[in-house]
Motif scaffolding. Sequence first.
Motif, PDB file in Angstrom:
ATOM      1  N   PHE A 102       0.828  -1.209   0.000  1.00  0.00           N
ATOM      2  CA  PHE A 102       0.000   0.000   0.000  1.00  0.00           C
ATOM      3  C   PHE A 102       0.861   1.256   0.000  1.00  0.00           C
ATOM      4  O   PHE A 102       0.620   2.201  -0.765  1.00  0.00           O
ATOM      5  N   ASN A 121       2.623   1.909  -3.252  1.00  0.00           N
ATOM      6  CA  ASN A 121       1.718   2.269  -4.343  1.00  0.00           C
ATOM      7  C   ASN A 121       0.923   3.543  -4.104  1.00  0.00           C
ATOM      8  O   ASN A 121       0.163   3.959  -4.982  1.00  0.00           O
ATOM      9  N   LEU A 122       1.091   4.176  -2.943  1.00  0.00           N
ATOM     10  CA  LEU A 122       0.315   5.390  -2.644  1.00  0.00           C
ATOM     11  C   LEU A 122       0.470   6.452  -3.728  1.00  0.00           C
ATOM     12  O   LEU A 122      -0.443   7.227  -3.987  1.00  0.00           O
ATOM     13  N   ARG A 123       1.628   6.469  -4.377  1.00  0.00           N
ATOM     14  CA  ARG A 123       1.847   7.460  -5.422  1.00  0.00           C
ATOM     15  C   ARG A 123       0.810   7.357  -6.536  1.00  0.00           C
ATOM     16  O   ARG A 123       0.517   8.341  -7.206  1.00  0.00           O
ATOM     17  N   TYR A 124       0.242   6.148  -6.722  1.00  0.00           N
ATOM     18  CA  TYR A 124      -0.754   5.986  -7.779  1.00  0.00           C
ATOM     19  C   TYR A 124      -1.985   6.863  -7.550  1.00  0.00           C
ATOM     20  O   TYR A 124      -2.652   7.232  -8.513  1.00  0.00           O
ATOM     21  N   SER A 125      -2.289   7.176  -6.272  1.00  0.00           N
ATOM     22  CA  SER A 125      -3.473   8.008  -6.022  1.00  0.00           C
ATOM     23  C   SER A 125      -3.260   9.401  -6.606  1.00  0.00           C
ATOM     24  O   SER A 125      -4.189  10.001  -7.152  1.00  0.00           O
ATOM     25  N   LEU A 126      -2.020   9.899  -6.516  1.00  0.00           N
ATOM     26  CA  LEU A 126      -1.721  11.205  -7.122  1.00  0.00           C
ATOM     27  C   LEU A 126      -1.710  11.113  -8.642  1.00  0.00           C
ATOM     28  O   LEU A 126      -2.190  12.002  -9.342  1.00  0.00           O
ATOM     29  N   MET A 127      -1.165  10.015  -9.152  1.00  0.00           N
ATOM     30  CA  MET A 127      -1.125   9.839 -10.608  1.00  0.00           C
ATOM     31  C   MET A 127      -2.544   9.751 -11.169  1.00  0.00           C
ATOM     32  O   MET A 127      -2.854  10.371 -12.187  1.00  0.00           O
ATOM     33  N   GLY A 128      -3.387   8.979 -10.494  1.00  0.00           N
ATOM     34  CA  GLY A 128      -4.775   8.855 -10.934  1.00  0.00           C
ATOM     35  C   GLY A 128      -5.481  10.202 -10.897  1.00  0.00           C
ATOM     36  O   GLY A 128      -6.213  10.568 -11.826  1.00  0.00           O
ATOM     37  N   ALA A 129      -5.226  10.957  -9.826  1.00  0.00           N
ATOM     38  CA  ALA A 129      -5.856  12.272  -9.691  1.00  0.00           C
ATOM     39  C   ALA A 129      -5.449  13.205 -10.824  1.00  0.00           C
ATOM     40  O   ALA A 129      -6.244  14.023 -11.292  1.00  0.00           O
ATOM     41  N   ALA A 130      -4.217  13.048 -11.303  1.00  0.00           N
ATOM     42  CA  ALA A 130      -3.723  13.913 -12.382  1.00  0.00           C
ATOM     43  C   ALA A 130      -4.455  13.656 -13.704  1.00  0.00           C
ATOM     44  O   ALA A 130      -4.392  14.476 -14.619  1.00  0.00           O
ATOM     45  N   LEU A 178      -8.266   2.439 -14.676  1.00  0.00           N
ATOM     46  CA  LEU A 178      -7.312   2.701 -13.593  1.00  0.00           C
ATOM     47  C   LEU A 178      -6.667   1.427 -13.068  1.00  0.00           C
ATOM     48  O   LEU A 178      -5.543   1.459 -12.565  1.00  0.00           O
ATOM     49  N   MET A 203      -3.340   0.947 -14.665  1.00  0.00           N
ATOM     50  CA  MET A 203      -2.366   2.039 -14.563  1.00  0.00           C
ATOM     51  C   MET A 203      -1.086   1.557 -13.870  1.00  0.00           C
ATOM     52  O   MET A 203      -1.122   1.068 -12.752  1.00  0.00           O
TER      53      MET A 203
END
Lengths: 116, 252
Positions: free
Chosen positions: B104, B107-116, B133, B136
């Motif tokens: 977790f 992979n937290l960085r994916y939440s920012l990538m998804g938001a972008a 997603l 991704m």
Amino acid sequence: MASPPPSPRWFAVTDPLAINPTVVAVIAAMAIATYLTKAGGLWLLTRIGVSDRVEAALEVLPGAIVVAVLGPELASGGLPEWLAGSVVAVVAWRTGNIFVALVTGVGAVIAFRAIL
Amino acid sequence: MSTTDEQTEQDVESIETAASTDDAPNAVTFDRAGIRAGFVTCLPVALGVAGYGIAFGVLADQAGLSVAEVALMSATVLAGASQIIAVELWADPIPAATVVLAVFAVNLRYSLMGAALRPWFKHLSGIRVYGSLFFMADENWALTMRDLTGGSRRGAFLLGSGLAIWVFWVASSVAGVAVGGVIDDPATFGLDFVLVATFVALAVELWDGASTAVPWAVALVTALVTTEVLAGQWHVIAGGVAAAVAEVVRRD
């Protein structure tokens, strides 16, 4: 499920199609945790709505994340990686073609590692 | 509650209006051509990802996972760095909480990538957004941002490029278990450099003149400091958040 307990699992695997229920459960939890991170950011933004300030902050995110990934990667590399990275930057800038930039970059890193 | 909802709707509307000055409404497509474009563009990158996949398969094999379990993990988790860390933490009995928490955090960085992706994905239906997603990963997110910021409006690009990653990632993981220690170091073929090269090319693509300089410098310094202090992938989150905060402060 009558496997002998004294033998640690990682020395005892013989069946390539073996599926251990505990392993499957851990993999499922990993998959859910990962999907939460992938979908969570966008989901949250859609739910809470976004102000102009947040939108401005989000606009800088892609570039900032790229730099945040790249900085430590390059810092942990050596001269061959820095030179090959410069080659990628120049080729990407002049051609705008990511495939050409990647192939040139990988070729360059192999060459620089051999020479330097 | 109702005032909060109204406020939210107003905010959303103001963004839609701002966005529609250069976008026609619902101008983002989601079709077979977009999937195809993403898949084809991503193929050379996916080949590089396969280098990591083989490395992961070798590590997973050493940790005692079977071919079937490795295939299952790669097919459902689809996040390279976190999977490699997970099998490094693997033991008997499996430290489940530690493994899942590490995955977790990595992979937290994916939440920012998804938001972008929001400026484009807000035009798509839920099933398309949340289905895409799943596919991704770092590399195809980078390619997708490049494609979308270039004005293609191909909403299916993430799915197409992600499918390329998925096919190569699963196949190479399985191959890694099978070949064992034959290719245990991706550096042999310079494949370890593919991720860096992808991100350098993307940075060139995303450079938007002087206005980019301040947030990027903040992200860079924060990431470099964080990586010295904290293990794992926290520097990505820290760099992204610091740059976003800096930008908000700068705009005031």
